[in-house]
Write a protein that holds these residues in place. Structure first.
Motif, mmCIF file in Angstrom:
data_model
loop_
_atom_site.group_PDB
_atom_site.id
_atom_site.type_symbol
_atom_site.label_atom_id
_atom_site.label_comp_id
_atom_site.label_asym_id
_atom_site.label_seq_id
_atom_site.Cartn_x
_atom_site.Cartn_y
_atom_site.Cartn_z
ATOM 1 N N GLY A 192 -63.526 24.889 9.571
ATOM 2 C CA GLY A 192 -64.718 24.119 9.907
ATOM 3 C C GLY A 192 -65.301 24.529 11.246
ATOM 4 O O GLY A 192 -66.533 24.615 11.407
ATOM 5 N N SER A 216 -67.082 27.790 10.870
ATOM 6 C CA SER A 216 -68.387 27.577 10.242
ATOM 7 C C SER A 216 -69.398 27.040 11.246
ATOM 8 O O SER A 216 -70.569 27.462 11.251
ATOM 9 C CB SER A 216 -68.235 26.612 9.067
ATOM 10 O OG SER A 216 -69.487 26.335 8.487
ATOM 11 N N SER A 268 -72.758 29.116 12.301
ATOM 12 C CA SER A 268 -74.058 28.534 11.965
ATOM 13 C C SER A 268 -74.964 28.392 13.185
ATOM 14 O O SER A 268 -76.192 28.320 13.039
ATOM 15 C CB SER A 268 -73.870 27.169 11.297
ATOM 16 O OG SER A 268 -73.271 26.254 12.199
ATOM 17 N N THR A 308 -60.508 32.613 8.585
ATOM 18 C CA THR A 308 -61.885 32.144 8.839
ATOM 19 C C THR A 308 -62.958 33.137 8.416
ATOM 20 O O THR A 308 -64.123 32.772 8.284
ATOM 21 C CB THR A 308 -62.061 31.861 10.336
ATOM 22 O OG1 THR A 308 -61.877 33.085 11.072
ATOM 23 C CG2 THR A 308 -61.055 30.827 10.818
#
Length: 320
Positions: free
Chosen positions: A220, A223, A227, A168
């Motif tokens: 995912g 992320s 974010s 990751t």
């Protein structure tokens, strides 16, 4: 037998670093190498500043009177401060003297500044050999410096890799423990919330869609976490489908709740594959406490307990 007479031109070739001067300081003869430095200069003091062995400026009269008594001569170039000459001299008559000079430690600067080469020095002079040794030493030092820079970059890269999760790109548990230790020590000045996130039914994703799909989900989720947190926060993949985060805020409880709700919403858009359904995550939060009685492992236990409450209360939610 008559005394032999040496032609000035032969003297210039035999002693390319000589100067013949009269008592007024006029340069009567000069070696072919010195001629490159002196160009059209007539008087010694137009080009050089005479000095003693301590670097103190002296007059040309003093320099001329001291010739032949064993003292070294030092001449600093007026317009090229990085080049100076040293040598000795003798009186060839009451009105004339001859100096034989060299560059000493200024050889490298002189060669570069005046474009000198091996032909500018007599075969008996080791000046160019010393220059070659100097250049070889400089090249070796440059190479050593390059190697050291490469080793330092490799060390820094290895250090980064040692605290980074390869899948990751987030911190691994080792890196997170370092960040947590610092945060815990400064919790009275910089409050934070410890966030523990666990994906719901992640094993089913691996079983139904394969580990490659599971890896895509983990990327995912990473992320989504990255974010939503701020630049000063820290996010970690602790292992498997578990993630940890440090969220720093003046009101860590309220801010971390809002952030974690957004994270859950963003994770809901992550897909394992066609027909996989909605991905969900449960999150537990523990807020740092400045009281000395609170220990680091107790904060992790509180976050784990909050995560368990989120799981048993329906999953896909946050518990503080």
């Amino acid at each position: 037998m008559k005394d032999a007479v040496i032609d000035i031109r032969d003297l210039a070739a035999l002693m390319p670093m000589h100067l013949m001067l009269d008592r007024a300081g006029v340069m009567v003869s000069r070696g072919r190498t010195l001629a490159k430095l002196l160009r059209g200069a007539v008087r010694l003091e137009d080009v050089f500043i005479p000095a003693d062995n301590l670097g103190h400026r002296i007059s040309f009269k003093d320099l001329f009177s001291h010739l032949g008594c064993g003292r070294r001569i030092f001449l600093q170039m007026r317009h090229h401060g990085d080049v100076s000459l040293r040598g000795h001299g003798v009186h060839v008559s009451p009105e004339r003297a001859m100096l034989n000079l060299g560059f000493g430690i200024c050889l490298s600067s002189a060669v570069q500044r005046f474009g000198l080469n091996d032909s500018d020095f007599p075969p008996s002079d080791l000046a160019m050999e010393f220059l070659f040794l100097h250049e070889a030493n400089r090249a070796a030092l440059l190479e050593l410096s390059r190697v050291n820079i490469g080793l330092e970059e490799a060390r820094e890269s290895a250090q980064v890799l040692s605290i980074t999760d390869p899948l990751t790109g987030l911190l691994n548990r080792r890196g997170f423990d370092i960040a947590f230790s610092r945060a815990f020590d400064q919790r009275d000045k910089r409050p934070f919330a410890l966030v523990h996130l666990d994906l719901d039914h992640f094993k089913n994703i691996n079983d139904e869609f394969g580990h490659a799909a599971g890896d895509r989900v983990l990327v995912g989720v990473a992320s989504a976490l990255a974010s939503e947190v701020r630049s000063g926060d820290r996010v970690c993949r602790a292992g498997g489908d578990e993630f940890l985060a440090l969220i720093f805020a003046d009101w860590p409880a309220a801010d971390s709740l809002n952030i974690c709700k957004r994270i859950i919403g963003r994770i809901g858009s992550v897909e394992a594959g066609p027909g996989s359904g909605r991905i969900s995550a449960s999150i537990g939060i523990a807020v740092s406490d400045s009281k000395p009685a609170v220990l680091p492992h107790q904060l992790f236990e509180l976050a784990d307990a909050a995560l368990y409450r989120a799981k048993i209360s329906g999953r896909g939610r946050v518990a503080l």
